[in-house]
Scaffold this active site. Structure first.
Site, PDB file in Angstrom:
ATOM      1  CD  GLU A  63       7.625   3.859   6.063  1.00  0.00           C
ATOM      2  OE1 GLU A  63       6.629   4.207   6.102  1.00  0.00           O
ATOM      3  OE2 GLU A  63       7.895   2.382   6.531  1.00  0.00           O
ATOM      4  CD  GLU A 114       3.627   1.776   2.068  1.00  0.00           C
ATOM      5  OE1 GLU A 114       3.045   2.317   3.360  1.00  0.00           O
ATOM      6  OE2 GLU A 114       4.983   1.468   2.305  1.00  0.00           O
TER       7      GLU A 114
END
Length: 1021
Positions: free
Chosen positions: A442, A520
């Site tokens: 991220e 994820e």
């Protein structure tokens, strides 16, 4: 962004990353003998001195007040305390733990951090062994948050940053005979903190091991082992390159040992590169973690490293191949996290994590979002887990800036990005468990990531490069790509929290042959995740969908004690700001590593044996082996047939020699009765024949249940007589051993007595509210907006519609709604009271058209204190929901109300059971209520109301009631993973607009009639 250089001080200069730190190298410990090297007990090495223990410590709220060189300070004064190393100072009374997810805990103004930058000063004295005379001495810090300066005996040694990466310094020139004094200054923040915006508690200090190494002036400094297999995946080649601390002269010896420490090959080298060719090698996989050990010997130093022969490839269809076999990654994301020690994870703690993973069929770990402690990888090699090794890089909080690529595209930060992948790869390059190098998490995407990938691919061609952020991410399009295309600098197409619909669409894409990986998915927050099986049905169906890693492994929490009890907390407890609440308690296990329901479900969804019924009437079942490298001969099948939850017949099948990815139909030797007089289920338990390093002999690896037959109801004519009386407020029903009073104003029974024992503590009411689970965090806004949490019934009419000597029926018309909104539903409930005492309940409801999903629908009933004993025939023994039920099975379970509670750190709905045929809740004397369904139903029995869970912030604040709160539900909506994942799948959403729910309530004396018998009896005239 201020880009002028140089910037002072060092900790606010993104181009100054270290002073005098040694170049990155492979992790190893040199030993004094070959035997000690093979055993790898670090404490036996004469070249290793651990500095962990008690250090002197002084804390300053701001760095400006802390002295620079504090070698001569009086550290016995009251300004100095003691602190354990490794540890985080916030867990010892200095500063406070701070949980935040995306948001930086300081203004987004890189590279600047607050001037009020706390500092911790550490002092440690040590003496060197006399046998270290003439040796070079290095100090290693395996993890320090966030940056630090080091002095020895008053001489400045160096500076380093990069929290989760090792820092090594040469101390040789500053050492003295006798006592040496180390002085370390650690700062809470530095410019590197912008690159370490991970979702966890922000903690500071020296939190991993600190140790000294004594080395010969000319020593093996680094090495790279490259084991490969030939095209037949049979014969192995081990290429090794060795780097020395100075120009190499002389020779060294390299010896390769097998798993039993028998010598396989050896050579004496005068060159820094050599090769071993080995026929018929034992191969390393997560299922078969066979390890060789290479020992390099030079000048009395014996350096071991684990060697696993395996190859990693991508098939033309996008499958991920290990040793030529398509493998699915059944993974979790794992932080270094301990409830008492913070980011310090001792060896036994790491072992415990891996043992739990192996016992739950997990084969992959993503080290989110930084390299874990170095010994963790040795353990993954040993126990057998694939590892996605992730760089210590996350800049998620830059999304608050105008350009979220403010760092990733800035050349000033290029070296800071590069260094993080270089130090990780160099440290970990020799571990066979690592299958992917990840460029971080991220951090959006920019040219700095491309540089990281290019360096990594040039350094190591044996593994895949991963980074999820190259795809279109939150408004930022990948550099040099069309929107929604994955950049070619990565070998994996990686996404987070994709829906099943996204996976189906991706499986149909043919112009990208790279494997598709969910780094994820299925956010395991609170109750849940509840959507795992749908994903795995797709993973198994499509070769290119290679699996994923559930977010995440453990609840991150800090253990506290209020003088009466230990308890776990989350963001905001320490009054930190900003914080992200309980978003850190989102794991498959609790902080003290107790498996949640989600982990138990995950185990059975990814289990290695899949069972299908072929011809159950004749005992035929088909077994599918979902192991990739093991046949099923290591397992034994223990089968049991139950009748009404009681064992009826058993058997064992010891020979299960079914090849990996193969199937086989076998016949079990059971016989069913010609007359079905009970509910028959076939339970299939696959247990280990022998102990493994991670579980004992007899441990259940896989389980399946198949329904064989179900008995019909038995109608019994009622011979008792019923008396009915009605006045303006009440209707009473009296039989041989019971007296019921119905309150017409409330539209419900207010008393149910049998032989004088009261079984109600309130008037039962229709119920639609469940305390929002964490995975309801998005949909709950609509629930609150519609006032579901305070919905109450409005009774339109109560009418006694039928009365006979055998039974009487009354009907209640009502609406259910909260203040300020239209009623959510209107309904009619019919109660048919029989002379036997049984009350048949028929609930009909019409739900308002413009409302999407109900939390639940059923009846809430409170029983007086003392009704603690619970028996039921349904899905158990653990809590289960429509999409969170794969670890449960149909059976007869005896438990207590207290035991049915699931202690989530943030209170929420829990303890539900699906497919229940009957349930009894009774006192010690055996008197209580039986609930039985015309069809199956959901139920829970707890000492808490839904409102108790709704209004209580943390678990330790909950106060159990003496009463038993019973929910008899037609249905609850599914759990899903929408705390961060996609919206709940429609198939699991409770969106019916017309509801018809029939069940019975009856007082029961358990000594008089068995529950399984009472369940089948239906009264008739």
């Amino acid at each position: 962004m201020h880009s002028q250089t140089p910037l002072q001080p060092e900790w606010q200069n993104p181009t100054l990353l270290q002073i005098n730190r040694e170049p990155a190298r492979a992790y190893y410990i040199p030993f004094g003998t070959c035997e000690d090297a093979l055993a790898h007990h670090k404490g036996t090495s004469p070249y290793y001195k651990l500095l962990n223990g008690t250090w002197k410590f002084s804390y300053y709220d701001t760095y400006i007040d802390a002295p620079n060189n504090f070698h001569d300070v009086d550290y016995c004064s009251e300004d100095w305390a003691s602190i354990p190393v490794p540890s985080n100072w916030q867990l010892h009374g200095y500063d406070k733990p701070h949980y935040t997810n995306v948001n930086y805990p300081f203004p987004v103004n890189p590279p600047y951090v607050p001037n009020e930058n706390p500092a911790g000063l550490y002092i440690k004295e040590f003496t060197l062994p006399t046998k270290w005379d003439g040796q070079d001495v290095f100090i290693n810090f395996e993890g320090v948050n966030a940056c630090f300066y080091i002095w020895l005996n008053g001489t400045f040694i160096g500076y380093s940053q990069g929290t989760h990466l090792p820092s090594e310094f040469n101390l040789t020139d500053s050492l003295v005979k006798g006592t040496n004094k180390l002085a370390i200054k650690v700062l809470k923040w530095c410019d590197g903190s912008y690159l370490e915006d991970q979702d966890f508690y922000r903690l500071s200090g020296i939190f991993r091991d600190v140790y000294l190494l004594a080395r010969s002036p000319l020593h093996v400094r680094d090495f790279f082992v490259k084991p490969t297999l030939d095209a037949t995946y049979t014969n192995g080649t081990l290429d090794v390159s060795v780097a020395f601390s100075a120009p190499f002269e002389g020779s060294f010896t390299a010896s390769l040992f097998d798993a039993d420490h028998h010598l396989v090959a050896t050579t004496t080298c005068s060159q820094t590169q050599f090769t071993f060719d080995l026929p018929n090698v034992n191969k390393w996989t997560a299922e078969t973690p066979y390890l060789y050990t290479l020992v390099l010997e030079h000048k009395g130093e014996y350096i071991p490293t684990q060697v696993g022969f395996r190859t990693l490839e991508v098939a033309p269809n996008g499958a991920f191949l290990v040793n030529g076999v398509a493998v699915k990654l059944k993974g979790v994301n794992r932080h270094d996290s301990h409830p008492d020690l913070g980011h310090y994870t001792p060896m036994q703690h790491m072992i415990d994590d891996l043992l739990i993973m192996k016992r739950h069929n997990i084969n992959t770990v993503r080290t989110s979002h930084y390299p874990n402690a170095p010994e963790f990888l040795r353990l993954c090699n040993q126990y057998g887990l694939y590892v996605v090794d992730e760089s210590d890089l996350e800049t998620h909080g830059t999304q608050a800036a105008i350009n979220c690529n403010i760092l990733s595209n800035d050349p000033v930060w290029k070296d800071a990005y590069l260094e993080r992948v270089i130090r990780m790869v160099e440290r970990d390059k020799n571990h066979p468990c690592i299958i992917m190098w990840s460029l971080g998490n991220e951090s959006f995407f920019g040219t700095n990531h491309i540089a990281m990938s290019e360096w990594t691919k040039n350094r190591d061609t044996s593994r895949l490069v991963h980074y999820e952020g190259t795809v279109h991410f939150r408004g930022q399009t990948a550099i040099g790509c069309e929107e929604e295309k994955v950049h070619p600098c990565v070998d994996i197409v990686s996404y987070m929290y994709a829906s099943q619909e996204d996976l189906i669409a991706e499986s149909e894409v043919t112009n990208d042959s790279r494997p598709y990986f969910l780094c994820e998915y299925s956010h395991a927050m609170g109750v849940g995740p509840g959507d795992l099986k749908s994903y795995w049905d797709l993973f198994y169906q499509h070769p290119r969908l290679i699996g994923g890693c559930v977010w995440e492994w453990c609840d991150h929490s800090v253990r506290q004690n209020d003088g009466n009890q230990d308890f776990f907390v989350y963001g905001g407890y320490f009054e930190e700001f900003p914080h992200d609440g309980n978003f850190c308690v989102d794991g498959l296990v609790s902080p003290d590593r107790k498996p949640h329901t989600g982990l138990k479900d995950y185990k059975y969804i990814i289990q290695p044996v899949h069972v299908e019924g072929s011809d159950l009437a004749h005992g035929l079942i088909t077994l599918i082996n979902r192991y990739d490298f093991l046949d099923l001969s290591t397992l034994q099948l223990e089968w049991t047939i139950t009748k009404d939850g009681v064992i009826y017949e058993t058997g064992i099948v010891s020979d299960l020699c079914i090849a990996p990815h193969a199937s086989h139909t076998l016949q079990l030797g059971y016989t069913l009765p010609t007359k079905v007089d009970g509910d028959f289920f076939l339970n299939l338990s696959f247990v280990q024949k022998a102990a493994t390093p991670w579980a004992e002999r007899g441990y259940e690896v896989a389980f399946s249940q198949l329904e064989l037959a179900t008995a019909s109801y038995l109608e019994v004519a009622v011979t008792d007589s019923l008396q009915v009386e009605e006045d303006a407020r009440y209707i009473t029903f009296t039989g041989d051993a019971f007296n019921y009073r119905f309150n017409k104003f409330c539209g419900s029974f207010e008393s149910l007595q049998t032989n004088g024992v009261e079984l109600l503590a309130n008037c039962p009411e229709p119920s639609i509210w469940r305390a929002p689970t964490d995975n309801d965090r998005n949909i709950q806004h609509g629930w609150y907006h519609q006032m579901m949490h305070c919905a109450t019934p409005h009774v339109y009419q109560v009418a006694l519609v039928e009365s006979t000597p055998e039974y009487a029926a009354l009907q209640v018309a009502y609406a259910l709604g909260g203040p300020s909104v239209r009623p959510l539903l209107e309904g009619t409930t019919t109660y048919k009271v029989w002379a036997t005492g049984e009350i048949q309940v028929a609930m009909h409801a019409d739900v308002r058209e413009n409302f999407e999903v109900l939390p639940r629908f059923g009846l809430e009933l409170h029983m007086p204190a003392g009704n603690e004993h619970v028996s039921y025939f349904g899905m158990g023994p653990g809590e289960n929901y429509v999409d969170l039920c794969h670890s449960a099975y149909m059976g007869r379970f005896d438990t207590t109300v207290s035991a049915l509670y699931e202690p989530y750190i943030k209170p929420q709905e829990c303890g539900n059971h699906t497919k229940v045929r009957w349930a009894t809740i009774a006192s010690n004397t055996g008197v209580g209520l039986m609930i039985k369904g015309d069809d199956s139903f959901n139920f829970s029995a707890l000492h808490y109301t839904s409102q108790d869970f709704t209004t209580t912030a943390m678990r330790h604040q909950l106060k159990p009631r003496k009463e038993t709160i019973l929910h008899i539900d037609y249905r609850q909506t599914g759990i899903g993973s929408n705390s961060c994942g996609p919206k709940l799948a429609q198939v699991h959403a409770f969106s019916e607009k017309e509801i018809n729910f029939n069940f019975s309530i009856m007082p029961i004396w358990l000594e008089n009639i068995p529950a399984q018998v009472a369940y089948r009896i239906r009264p008739t005239v």
